[in-house]
Design a protein around this motif. Sequence first.
Motif, PDB file in Angstrom:
ATOM      1  N   ASN A 157      26.908 -41.936  -2.391  1.00 13.00           N
ATOM      2  CA  ASN A 157      25.429 -40.948  -2.086  1.00 13.00           C
ATOM      3  C   ASN A 157      25.813 -41.318  -0.280  1.00 13.00           C
ATOM      4  N   SER A 158      26.002 -42.573   0.463  1.00  9.36           N
ATOM      5  CA  SER A 158      25.764 -42.336   1.637  1.00  9.36           C
ATOM      6  C   SER A 158      26.580 -43.539   2.149  1.00  9.36           C
ATOM      7  N   ALA A 159      27.008 -43.851   2.870  1.00 10.45           N
ATOM      8  CA  ALA A 159      27.438 -45.346   2.978  1.00 10.45           C
ATOM      9  C   ALA A 159      28.196 -45.241   4.900  1.00 10.45           C
ATOM     10  N   TYR A 160      28.999 -45.255   5.599  1.00  5.47           N
ATOM     11  CA  TYR A 160      28.865 -45.467   7.340  1.00  5.47           C
ATOM     12  C   TYR A 160      28.527 -44.294   7.654  1.00  5.47           C
ATOM     13  N   ARG A 161      27.289 -44.587   8.801  1.00  2.06           N
ATOM     14  CA  ARG A 161      27.152 -42.841   9.674  1.00  2.06           C
ATOM     15  C   ARG A 161      26.994 -44.395  10.874  1.00  2.06           C
ATOM     16  N   SER A 162      27.686 -43.297  11.845  1.00  3.09           N
ATOM     17  CA  SER A 162      27.582 -43.536  13.408  1.00  3.09           C
ATOM     18  C   SER A 162      26.367 -44.188  14.435  1.00  3.09           C
ATOM     19  N   TYR A 163      26.049 -44.488  15.446  1.00  9.48           N
ATOM     20  CA  TYR A 163      25.144 -44.219  15.737  1.00  9.48           C
ATOM     21  C   TYR A 163      24.545 -43.674  16.467  1.00  9.48           C
ATOM     22  N   PRO A 164      25.121 -41.440  16.857  1.00 13.91           N
ATOM     23  CA  PRO A 164      25.000 -40.397  16.987  1.00 13.91           C
ATOM     24  C   PRO A 164      24.344 -39.966  15.632  1.00 13.91           C
ATOM     25  N   THR A 165      24.914 -40.158  14.743  1.00 15.12           N
ATOM     26  CA  THR A 165      24.264 -39.571  13.677  1.00 15.12           C
ATOM     27  C   THR A 165      22.917 -39.869  12.795  1.00 15.12           C
ATOM     28  N   GLN A 166      23.246 -41.726  13.032  1.00 18.28           N
ATOM     29  CA  GLN A 166      21.334 -42.548  13.254  1.00 18.28           C
ATOM     30  C   GLN A 166      20.865 -41.980  13.834  1.00 18.28           C
ATOM     31  N   VAL A 167      20.966 -41.404  15.132  1.00 16.72           N
ATOM     32  CA  VAL A 167      19.566 -40.620  16.028  1.00 16.72           C
ATOM     33  C   VAL A 167      19.065 -39.832  15.282  1.00 16.72           C
ATOM     34  N   ASP A 168      20.098 -38.455  15.034  1.00 15.45           N
ATOM     35  CA  ASP A 168      19.325 -37.203  14.360  1.00 15.45           C
ATOM     36  C   ASP A 168      18.816 -37.503  13.308  1.00 15.45           C
ATOM     37  N   LEU A 169      19.532 -38.358  12.066  1.00 12.89           N
ATOM     38  CA  LEU A 169      18.568 -38.845  11.005  1.00 12.89           C
ATOM     39  C   LEU A 169      17.971 -39.150  11.653  1.00 12.89           C
ATOM     40  N   TYR A 170      17.490 -40.444  12.010  1.00 13.66           N
ATOM     41  CA  TYR A 170      15.875 -40.846  12.597  1.00 13.66           C
ATOM     42  C   TYR A 170      14.959 -39.818  12.931  1.00 13.66           C
ATOM     43  N   ASP A 171      15.347 -39.181  13.842  1.00 14.24           N
ATOM     44  CA  ASP A 171      15.079 -38.081  14.874  1.00 14.24           C
ATOM     45  C   ASP A 171      14.509 -37.382  13.785  1.00 14.24           C
ATOM     46  N   SER A 172      15.300 -36.614  12.722  1.00 15.45           N
ATOM     47  CA  SER A 172      14.556 -35.643  11.583  1.00 15.45           C
ATOM     48  C   SER A 172      13.525 -36.058  11.087  1.00 15.45           C
ATOM     49  N   ASP A 173      13.700 -37.595  10.587  1.00 13.82           N
ATOM     50  CA  ASP A 173      12.681 -38.280   9.742  1.00 13.82           C
ATOM     51  C   ASP A 173      11.334 -38.426  10.714  1.00 13.82           C
ATOM     52  N   VAL A 174      11.278 -38.378  11.661  1.00 11.80           N
ATOM     53  CA  VAL A 174      10.224 -38.830  12.740  1.00 11.80           C
ATOM     54  C   VAL A 174       9.222 -37.470  12.750  1.00 11.80           C
ATOM     55  N   ALA A 175      10.468 -36.187  13.093  1.00  9.28           N
ATOM     56  CA  ALA A 175       9.220 -34.957  13.248  1.00  9.28           C
ATOM     57  C   ALA A 175       8.897 -34.420  11.752  1.00  9.28           C
ATOM     58  N   ASN A 176       9.580 -34.596  10.375  1.00 14.57           N
ATOM     59  CA  ASN A 176       9.052 -34.270   9.323  1.00 14.57           C
ATOM     60  C   ASN A 176       7.975 -35.052   8.659  1.00 14.57           C
ATOM     61  N   LEU A 177       7.825 -36.816   8.885  1.00 18.50           N
ATOM     62  CA  LEU A 177       7.218 -37.357   8.683  1.00 18.50           C
ATOM     63  C   LEU A 177       6.413 -38.014   9.454  1.00 18.50           C
ATOM     64  N   GLY A 178       6.612 -38.717  10.508  1.00 18.97           N
ATOM     65  CA  GLY A 178       5.518 -39.292  11.208  1.00 18.97           C
ATOM     66  C   GLY A 178       6.654 -40.424  11.724  1.00 18.97           C
ATOM     67  N   GLN A 179       6.185 -41.355  13.467  1.00 14.11           N
ATOM     68  CA  GLN A 179       6.744 -42.748  13.253  1.00 14.11           C
ATOM     69  C   GLN A 179       6.563 -43.001  12.487  1.00 14.11           C
ATOM     70  N   GLU A 180       5.610 -43.438  11.894  1.00 18.39           N
ATOM     71  CA  GLU A 180       5.251 -44.734  10.618  1.00 18.39           C
ATOM     72  C   GLU A 180       5.493 -44.296   9.513  1.00 18.39           C
ATOM     73  N   GLU A 181       5.731 -43.594   8.877  1.00 18.74           N
ATOM     74  CA  GLU A 181       6.866 -43.264   7.519  1.00 18.74           C
ATOM     75  C   GLU A 181       8.164 -43.191   8.193  1.00 18.74           C
TER      76      GLU A 181
END
Length: 285
Positions: A157-181
């Motif tokens: 379902n997911s394997a290697y993710r580059s640094y830029p990809t992780q930036v996008d994914l994390y920022d999206s989760d913060v926007a949708n779920l909040g920093q703690e979640e």
Amino acid sequence: MSTPSRPRPRVSARVRRNRLIAAVVVAVLAIVVVVVVVVTVASGQPGEPAASTAPPSQAAETPDPRPSPGEPAPPAPVPTPTPTFDMAARSIDDPASIWVVLDKQRPLNPVDYAPDDLVVVPVAHTWEPELRQEASDAVVAMFQAASAEAGLSLASNSAYRSYPTQVDLYDSDVANLGQEEADALTARPGFSEHQSGLAIDIGAESGNCSLDECFEGTPEGQWLAANAWRFGFLLRYPADKVDITGFAFEPWHYRYIGVDLSTEMHNRGVTTLEEFFGLPAAPGY
């Protein structure tokens, strides 16, 4: 007239002594004969074992384990040492090492690290997976074993993710779920095992319970939990070690650490890299 009787000849002392000796010898021989007869009859009684006829030399063949007086005792056998696992065989800090430990206290160095041996993993997938070559080969072997041994079809379902990809994914989760979640579910850029090229999220090819805790109860999830160590993989975020790993339970997230380390951890019953290497718990950044 009566004829006078002749006087009896006198027996000398020597004759009397010889006669006495002869009488004693006869008596002794008679006793010996009686004893022999009694012993012979007794040894032939039914139900009684016959006397041993083994020559004395045969009994002497069994060595006496006790040392003779004055002889030193034989040395005690030296036990064969049990091989110990080499905890320093590979680095846990070098991002290129398959033992590198990543958690909320241990980022990649450099944080934008990218492996130089990434390959496409030839398995069923949601998105085309890439991993480091050694990890890719292990995934292929593990998926094939799941099919051959249990008739299960696994998928990436997911394997290697580059640094830029992780930036996008994390920022999206913060926007949708909040920093703690977001911090409980997604690693910050530079802290992700996926960025190392050694982690893979695995599910059923059917998509049943993909990236969900219910995957634990599926046949695919149960097979992986019981067998992934054989192929060098570790269930990285167990349900009972959230306070150590810092991440919520992910029954789908497997990290490649090599068969030698995964086997040692399995045999010891240790389920986190932090505990195995004696590292601090990492519940937060």
